[in-house]
Design an enzyme around this catalytic site. Structure first.
Site, PDB file in Angstrom:
ATOM      1  N   GLU A  81       0.848  -1.190   0.000  1.00  0.00           N
ATOM      2  CA  GLU A  81       0.000   0.000   0.000  1.00  0.00           C
ATOM      3  C   GLU A  81       0.881   1.235   0.000  1.00  0.00           C
ATOM      4  O   GLU A  81       1.666   1.448   0.929  1.00  0.00           O
ATOM      5  CB  GLU A  81      -0.920  -0.001   1.227  1.00  0.00           C
ATOM      6  CG  GLU A  81      -1.878  -1.186   1.247  1.00  0.00           C
ATOM      7  CD  GLU A  81      -2.763  -1.188   2.476  1.00  0.00           C
ATOM      8  OE1 GLU A  81      -2.569  -0.312   3.337  1.00  0.00           O
ATOM      9  OE2 GLU A  81      -3.631  -2.061   2.571  1.00  0.00           O
ATOM     10  N   GLY A  82       0.761   2.039  -1.049  1.00  0.00           N
ATOM     11  CA  GLY A  82       1.565   3.247  -1.173  1.00  0.00           C
ATOM     12  C   GLY A  82       0.882   4.438  -0.537  1.00  0.00           C
ATOM     13  O   GLY A  82      -0.182   4.322   0.080  1.00  0.00           O
ATOM     14  N   ASP A 136      10.689  12.466  -0.362  1.00  0.00           N
ATOM     15  CA  ASP A 136      10.092  11.409   0.457  1.00  0.00           C
ATOM     16  C   ASP A 136      10.978  10.164   0.427  1.00  0.00           C
ATOM     17  O   ASP A 136      10.499   9.039   0.248  1.00  0.00           O
ATOM     18  CB  ASP A 136       8.691  11.075  -0.043  1.00  0.00           C
ATOM     19  CG  ASP A 136       7.893  10.244   0.965  1.00  0.00           C
ATOM     20  OD1 ASP A 136       8.231  10.283   2.166  1.00  0.00           O
ATOM     21  OD2 ASP A 136       6.945   9.560   0.551  1.00  0.00           O
TER      22      ASP A 136
END
Length: 452
Positions: free
Chosen positions: A129-130, A254
Site C-alpha cells: 500500500e503506497g 520522500d
C-alpha cells in the site's frame, strides 16, 4: 476501450531508455499532446520550442485540495499541477519537448487490460500500500499489449489511485511527469499509465525482492548480508545523486527505506516520486513548500521552516543508511506510547567505534563484517545527519565515500573466497594423491603397509 491506444509512439530508430527526441514540426507536437489530453497554446512562429506559463497568485492550500470533484479530469489536474509544481519556484518557461516526452516512452493502457492483468485487482496480487494507492502484481504481453496469464508475459507492478480525494491525483500526475523524464539504472522504470474516466493508474517494472524496509523489518535470519547492504547503499546513493545533478535537478522529498526497491539481484532503485519537486534554480537557495513526507526522515530545518533543499534529501538518506546499518526502523513506537527517533538516538554513538559495534549495528549480521568497515560506514552517516544543512555533504561526496568503502568490502570478500578456494583445492589434491598412491589410513603409510 476508453483512451487506449496500442501503437507505440516512440521513434523506432531510437534506443530504449532515451528520453530526448527532436521535434521537427509543431503539428506533431500538437498530436502528441492531444493523445495525453494536454493542450498547446497557438504560436505562429516556426521553430518555437518553449511555451510561457502564467501563474495565478500562490494559495496557502493546494488548489487540488479545493476541487469539488473527488477525481479531477486529466486536463484540470495538469493545469493546476503546473501551478503547484512550477509556480512556487518562479519557473516561467518549460521546454515543450520535455512536456510531451512521456507520450513517446510511456505506454497508455486501457483500464480493462490492467484489471485483467491483475486478476481484477485481487488481494492475492496485492504487493503493498503506497501513499496514494495500492500496488498489485500483474502480467502483460508487451508484444500484443494485452493481459497475460500469471507466470506468462512480463511481470509488472500496478499502482492504482484511491478514489477518496483529489490530493492523490496530484501525486499521480507528479509521479507520471517526473518518472516519464528520468532514466537511470537506480531509478525505477515507469512503463505505462492509465487515465480512463476516474481511473488513475501507473505501471512500473516489477521488483522481485520488494522494498528495503521489508527486508530490514523481518525478524530472524535476513538475506541482507554485509556486502549486500553496502551495495544497496551505494546504488541508492547513485540514484539520488542522479536526481540532484540532472539538467533540471529534482528533490525526491520522500526518501525512505520503503521507497527503495530491490530486484531479483538485490539491485536498488528509487521509487515513489509523488512528492518530488524541482530543485531551486538561479540564485534561489531553497523552495518554500508544505511539509510533506514521512516522520523520522524529516530534516530539522524542513520541519521548522518548510524550506526544501537538496540537503533535505541528504538528511533523509542519512536516516536510510542508519536503518541499513542498524536494522531498526526510523521511528519506533514503544508499548508505553513513546516514539523513538532513530537518528536522534543513534547520533551520539556514531562517532565511537565501540558504541557502533555494541549498540548500533544490526545483531543479525553476526560476524559478517569487519569492525573497521562498520565504523567507516558510521562515519559516512554522521555528517548526513548534521543539524545544519551546510554541514551535510553533497550526494556526490556521499557516493564517493560509499564507493571507497564498497571496494574495501569486496576486496576482503574476494580474498576470503580465494583462501577458502585454495584450502578446498588443496584438500582435493591430498585425497587424489592418497588414492593414486594407495595410502593406508590405518598405518598412515604408502604402499608398504601389510594391510593393503
Amino acid at each position: 476501450m476508453g483512451n487506449c491506444f496500442r501503437k507505440n509512439l516512440q521513434d523506432p530508430n531510437q534506443p530504449d531508455g532515451v528520453n530526448e527526441f527532436k521535434v521537427s514540426h509543431q503539428q506533431n507536437v500538437s498530436v502528441s499532446l492531444q493523445v495525453m489530453n494536454l493542450s498547446v497554446p497557438s504560436n505562429k512562429q516556426k521553430g518555437v520550442d518553449e511555451i510561457q506559463i502564467s501563474h495565478p497568485p500562490k494559495k496557502s492550500k493546494s488548489p487540488l485540495q479545493e476541487m469539488n470533484s473527488p477525481v479531477p479530469s486529466f486536463a484540470q489536474t495538469e493545469k493546476l499541477w503546473q501551478e503547484e509544481i512550477y509556480g512556487e519556484y518562479g519557473v516561467s518557461k518549460m521546454n515543450m519537448k520535455d512536456e510531451v516526452v512521456h507520450a513517446y516512452i510511456c505506454k497508455c493502457f486501457c483500464y480493462d487490460i490492467l484489471k485483467e492483468a491483475t486478476n481484477k485487482f485481487s488481494k492475492k496480487n496485492l504487493l503493498g500500500e503506497g501513499g496514494f494507492g495500492d500496488v498489485y502484481k500483474g502480467w502483460i504481453d508487451y508484444c500484443t499489449m494485452s493481459a497475460a496469464k500469471p507466470g506468462a508475459g512480463t511481470p509488472i507492478a500496478v499502482k492504482r489511485l484511491r478514489k477518496e480525494g483529489a490530493q492523490g491525483c496530484e501525486e499521480w500526475l507528479n509521479e507520471l511527469t517526473f518518472l516519464g523524464k528520468l532514466s537511470h539504472p537506480n531509478v525505477v522504470k515507469l512503463t505505462g499509465h492509465c487515465c480512463e474516466g476516474n481511473h488513475r493508474i501507473l505501471v512500473y517494472e516489477f521488483m522481485a525482492k520488494g522494498s528495503l524496509e521489508a527486508h530490514l523489518s523481518r525478524e530472524g535470519k535476513t538475506e541482507l548480508n554485509w556486502s549486500r547492504r553496502i551495495k544497496i547503499a551505494v546504488e541508492s546513493a547513485r540514484g539520488l545523486e542522479y536526481l540532484h545533478n540532472a539538467v533540471r535537478p529534482v528533490i525526491h522529498r520522500d526518501l525512505k527505506s520503503s521507497n527503495i526497491l530491490l530486484d531479483s539481484g538485490f539491485n536498488a532503485k528509487l521509487s515513489d516520486f509523488g512528492l518530488a519537486k524541482l530543485g531551486p534554480q538561479g540564485d534561489k537557495t531553497h523552495i518554500s513548500t508544505r511539509t510533506l513526507g514521512t516522520p523520522g526522515y524529516f530534516a530539522p530545518e524542513y520541519i521548522g521552516t518548510g524550506h526544501l533543499t537538496f540537503k533535505t534529501d541528504v538528511y533523509s538518506f542519512g536516516v536510510v543508511l542508519l536503518e541499513i546499518l542498524s536494522g531498526l526502523s526510523a521511528v519506533k513506537i514503544h508499548s508505553n506510547g513513546v516514539a523513538r527517533d532513530l537518528a536522534k538516538w543513534a547520533r551520539p554513538y556514531l562517532s565511537n567505534k565501540q558504541e557502533v559495534i555494541n549498540r548500533v549495528i544490526d545483531k543479525r549480521l553476526g560476524n559478517d563484517f569487519q569492525m573497521e568497515e562498520a565504523y567507516e560506514f558510521a562515519e559516512i552517516i554522521l555528517p548526513c545527519l548534521a543539524s545544519s544543512p551546510k554541514s551535510r555533504p553533497t550526494m556526490t561526496e556521499v557516493v564517493h565515500a560509499l564507493e571507497q568503502l564498497e571496494k574495501k568490502v569486496l576486496k576482503k570478500k574476494n580474498n576470503k573466497q580465494i583462501t577458502v578456494s585454495k584450502e578446498h583445492k588443496t584438500s582435493i589434491q591430498i585425497e587424489q594423491y592418497k588414492r593414486s598412491n594407495r595410502f593406508c589410513l590405518v598405518c598412515n603409510r604408502i604402499q608398504s603397509c601389510d594391510r593393503m
